[in-house]
Write an enzyme that holds these catalytic residues in place. Sequence first.
Site, PDB file in Angstrom:
ATOM      1  CB  ALA A 262      -0.929  -0.017   1.212  1.00  0.00           C
ATOM      2  N   GLY A 263       2.112   1.152   0.437  1.00  0.00           N
ATOM      3  CA  GLY A 263       2.969   2.331   0.465  1.00  0.00           C
ATOM      4  C   GLY A 263       3.679   2.582  -0.856  1.00  0.00           C
TER       5      GLY A 263
ATOM      6  CB  ILE B  35       0.260   0.185  -7.859  1.00  0.00           C
ATOM      7  CG1 ILE B  35       1.046   0.038  -9.161  1.00  0.00           C
ATOM      8  CG2 ILE B  35      -1.181  -0.272  -8.062  1.00  0.00           C
ATOM      9  CD1 ILE B  35       1.136  -1.388  -9.684  1.00  0.00           C
ATOM     10  N   GLY B  36      -0.152   1.594  -5.011  1.00  0.00           N
ATOM     11  CA  GLY B  36      -0.973   1.852  -3.822  1.00  0.00           C
ATOM     12  C   GLY B  36      -1.426   3.298  -3.780  1.00  0.00           C
TER      13      GLY B  36
ATOM     14  NE  ARG C 207      13.958 -10.275 -13.865  1.00  0.00           N
ATOM     15  CZ  ARG C 207      14.255 -11.543 -14.135  1.00  0.00           C
ATOM     16  NH1 ARG C 207      15.478 -11.973 -14.003  1.00  0.00           N
ATOM     17  NH2 ARG C 207      13.325 -12.367 -14.554  1.00  0.00           N
TER      18      ARG C 207
ATOM     19  CG  ASN D 158       7.889 -12.134  -6.160  1.00  0.00           C
ATOM     20  OD1 ASN D 158       7.312 -11.253  -5.548  1.00  0.00           O
ATOM     21  ND2 ASN D 158       8.838 -11.891  -7.039  1.00  0.00           N
TER      22      ASN D 158
ATOM     23  CG  ASN E 112       4.439  -8.253 -12.780  1.00  0.00           C
ATOM     24  OD1 ASN E 112       3.551  -8.991 -13.191  1.00  0.00           O
ATOM     25  ND2 ASN E 112       4.565  -6.984 -13.154  1.00  0.00           N
TER      26      ASN E 112
ATOM     27  CG  ASP F 263      -1.256  -6.893 -20.048  1.00  0.00           C
ATOM     28  OD1 ASP F 263      -0.286  -6.138 -20.109  1.00  0.00           O
ATOM     29  OD2 ASP F 263      -1.408  -7.754 -19.157  1.00  0.00           O
TER      30      ASP F 263
ATOM     31  CG  HIS G  82       1.109  -9.020 -16.539  1.00  0.00           C
ATOM     32  ND1 HIS G  82       0.677  -8.017 -17.376  1.00  0.00           N
ATOM     33  CD2 HIS G  82       1.979  -8.438 -15.694  1.00  0.00           C
ATOM     34  CE1 HIS G  82       1.267  -6.877 -17.037  1.00  0.00           C
ATOM     35  NE2 HIS G  82       2.067  -7.110 -16.025  1.00  0.00           N
TER      36      HIS G  82
HETATM   37  P1  NAI Z   1       6.526  -0.140  -5.709  1.00  0.00           P
HETATM   38  O1  NAI Z   1       7.920  -0.661  -5.565  1.00  0.00           O
HETATM   39  O2  NAI Z   1       6.307   1.330  -5.844  1.00  0.00           O
HETATM   40  O3  NAI Z   1       5.677  -0.610  -4.439  1.00  0.00           O
HETATM   41  C1  NAI Z   1       5.666  -1.936  -3.983  1.00  0.00           C
HETATM   42  C2  NAI Z   1       5.366  -1.881  -2.505  1.00  0.00           C
HETATM   43  O4  NAI Z   1       5.191  -3.214  -2.055  1.00  0.00           O
HETATM   44  C3  NAI Z   1       6.481  -1.247  -1.660  1.00  0.00           C
HETATM   45  O5  NAI Z   1       5.935  -0.216  -0.851  1.00  0.00           O
HETATM   46  C4  NAI Z   1       6.993  -2.425  -0.838  1.00  0.00           C
HETATM   47  O6  NAI Z   1       7.418  -2.016   0.463  1.00  0.00           O
HETATM   48  C5  NAI Z   1       5.755  -3.303  -0.774  1.00  0.00           C
HETATM   49  N1  NAI Z   1       6.019  -4.719  -0.476  1.00  0.00           N
HETATM   50  C6  NAI Z   1       7.057  -5.485  -0.883  1.00  0.00           C
HETATM   51  N2  NAI Z   1       6.969  -6.716  -0.345  1.00  0.00           N
HETATM   52  C7  NAI Z   1       5.827  -6.737   0.377  1.00  0.00           C
HETATM   53  C8  NAI Z   1       5.194  -7.720   1.163  1.00  0.00           C
HETATM   54  N3  NAI Z   1       5.742  -8.933   1.333  1.00  0.00           N
HETATM   55  N4  NAI Z   1       4.033  -7.403   1.781  1.00  0.00           N
HETATM   56  C9  NAI Z   1       3.496  -6.184   1.647  1.00  0.00           C
HETATM   57  N5  NAI Z   1       4.062  -5.192   0.933  1.00  0.00           N
HETATM   58  C10 NAI Z   1       5.211  -5.469   0.292  1.00  0.00           C
HETATM   59  O7  NAI Z   1       5.876  -0.943  -6.929  1.00  0.00           O
HETATM   60  P2  NAI Z   1       4.546  -0.600  -7.741  1.00  0.00           P
HETATM   61  O8  NAI Z   1       4.869   0.303  -8.881  1.00  0.00           O
HETATM   62  O9  NAI Z   1       3.473  -0.188  -6.797  1.00  0.00           O
HETATM   63  O10 NAI Z   1       4.216  -2.025  -8.393  1.00  0.00           O
HETATM   64  C11 NAI Z   1       3.847  -3.125  -7.577  1.00  0.00           C
HETATM   65  C12 NAI Z   1       3.861  -4.405  -8.384  1.00  0.00           C
HETATM   66  O11 NAI Z   1       2.894  -4.367  -9.411  1.00  0.00           O
HETATM   67  C13 NAI Z   1       5.194  -4.730  -9.079  1.00  0.00           C
HETATM   68  O12 NAI Z   1       5.451  -6.107  -8.932  1.00  0.00           O
HETATM   69  C14 NAI Z   1       4.908  -4.431 -10.528  1.00  0.00           C
HETATM   70  O13 NAI Z   1       5.740  -5.173 -11.390  1.00  0.00           O
HETATM   71  C15 NAI Z   1       3.475  -4.885 -10.608  1.00  0.00           C
HETATM   72  N6  NAI Z   1       2.707  -4.399 -11.752  1.00  0.00           N
HETATM   73  C16 NAI Z   1       1.809  -5.277 -12.320  1.00  0.00           C
HETATM   74  C17 NAI Z   1       1.022  -4.894 -13.384  1.00  0.00           C
HETATM   75  C18 NAI Z   1       0.055  -5.857 -14.001  1.00  0.00           C
HETATM   76  O14 NAI Z   1      -0.537  -5.494 -15.021  1.00  0.00           O
HETATM   77  N7  NAI Z   1      -0.182  -7.050 -13.460  1.00  0.00           N
HETATM   78  C19 NAI Z   1       1.132  -3.528 -13.943  1.00  0.00           C
HETATM   79  C20 NAI Z   1       2.054  -2.680 -13.256  1.00  0.00           C
HETATM   80  C21 NAI Z   1       2.811  -3.118 -12.195  1.00  0.00           C
END
Ligand code: NAI
Length: 333
Positions: free
Chosen positions: A8-9, A12-13, A88, A101, A127, A155, A183
């Site tokens: 959430a921090g 995307i959150g 990654r 993951n 991902n 997508d 994806h």
């Molecule tokens: P980000 O790095 O800004 O935020 C990820 C957050 O997850 C961080 O605040 C981190 O502390 C937290 N986090 C990491 N491990 C955790 C855990 N075990 N429990 C709870 N929180 C945890 O990344 P962003 O941009 O928010 O993207 C998040 C994910 O979404 C990435 O894996 C990205 O590749 C994926 N993504 C997927 C898409 C899709 O279409 N399926 C599209 C865009 C992004």
Amino acid sequence: MNVTVTGAGGQIGYALLFRLASGQLLGPDTPINLRLLEIPQGLAAAEGTALELADCAFGLLASTTITDDLTQAFDGVNVALLVGSRPRAAGMERADLLAANGRIFGPQGAAINAGAASDVRVLVVGNPANTNALIARSHAPDVPADRFTAMTRLDHNRAVAQLAAHFDVSVTAIEGVAIWGNHSASQYPDVFHATVRLKSGERCFVRDLVDERWLAAEFIPRVAQRGSEIIAVRGASSAASAAGAALDHVHDWANSTPSGAGQWTSAAVVSDGSYGVPEGLISSFPVRSVAGHWRIEPGLEIAEFSRARIDASVAELVAERDAVAALGLLATQ
Ligand code: NAI
């Protein structure tokens, strides 16, 4: 409704939570208890977001809980948006990424199994989303398998937007697009059943208006690599559009999709063996939401052009599944 957002921090959150709390996830009449799950180093950012959520004075936001405790995060959860994942890092092998993951999504699946509400719906965004969903699902034997999904709606939306731009029409003029497979860059955006209502008012099959060279050389790579394009242009990854797609996915899942020809959408759901996709794999299909359940659209004819591309993406999913199984990350199969 109890809605849990992991990561959430993160980016995307931040793009997701305000729209979610304003009613775009479950409609304007459903109050929400938000649970924000973070790892310890992400808690401060989640707390900052929660302060801003309070300042928006959303009438639907009944409570906000910020935690790094899985049990607290998923107790009684109705909708779980699993966004946080391990990105990654430079030099990281694929097996390391899957393993990292697996250590996140296995315990989250187990916590959902232990505490979630009986109607829980899970959307994995983080991902590698399909395989993370597969891992979580394997740790939740008491939750019906069809409650675990992964996001390919971004997508799908990208494919619709690209076609609309190509034909210079509104996105509402495009129907029948489908995303198949993983994806990832191997995904297959399929337009063979898609139609466009041209400016003249005539509805035509897209396949009659474009050639396979344009599909192979321009359209498919543009959709599949749109994430990289956004990073190159914006200097940061797509967060707002990913958040929008997550809202679309859950909103349609909870509310159903239109029943007209071609009015399906795309989501990665548990395969029932349709279209030659091995049963149990979480793969993207054309789907409709009917009475609160995703249904794979049956009976579509698959062009030869499509078959090879679907098979290639599904083969990648099989390889990911086999890799996480070999690492002992799947609890049941
Ligand atoms: P980000 O790095 O800004 O935020 C990820 C957050 O997850 C961080 O605040 C981190 O502390 C937290 N986090 C990491 N491990 C955790 C855990 N075990 N429990 C709870 N929180 C945890 O990344 P962003 O941009 O928010 O993207 C998040 C994910 O979404 C990435 O894996 C990205 O590749 C994926 N993504 C997927 C898409 C899709 O279409 N399926 C599209 C865009 C992004």
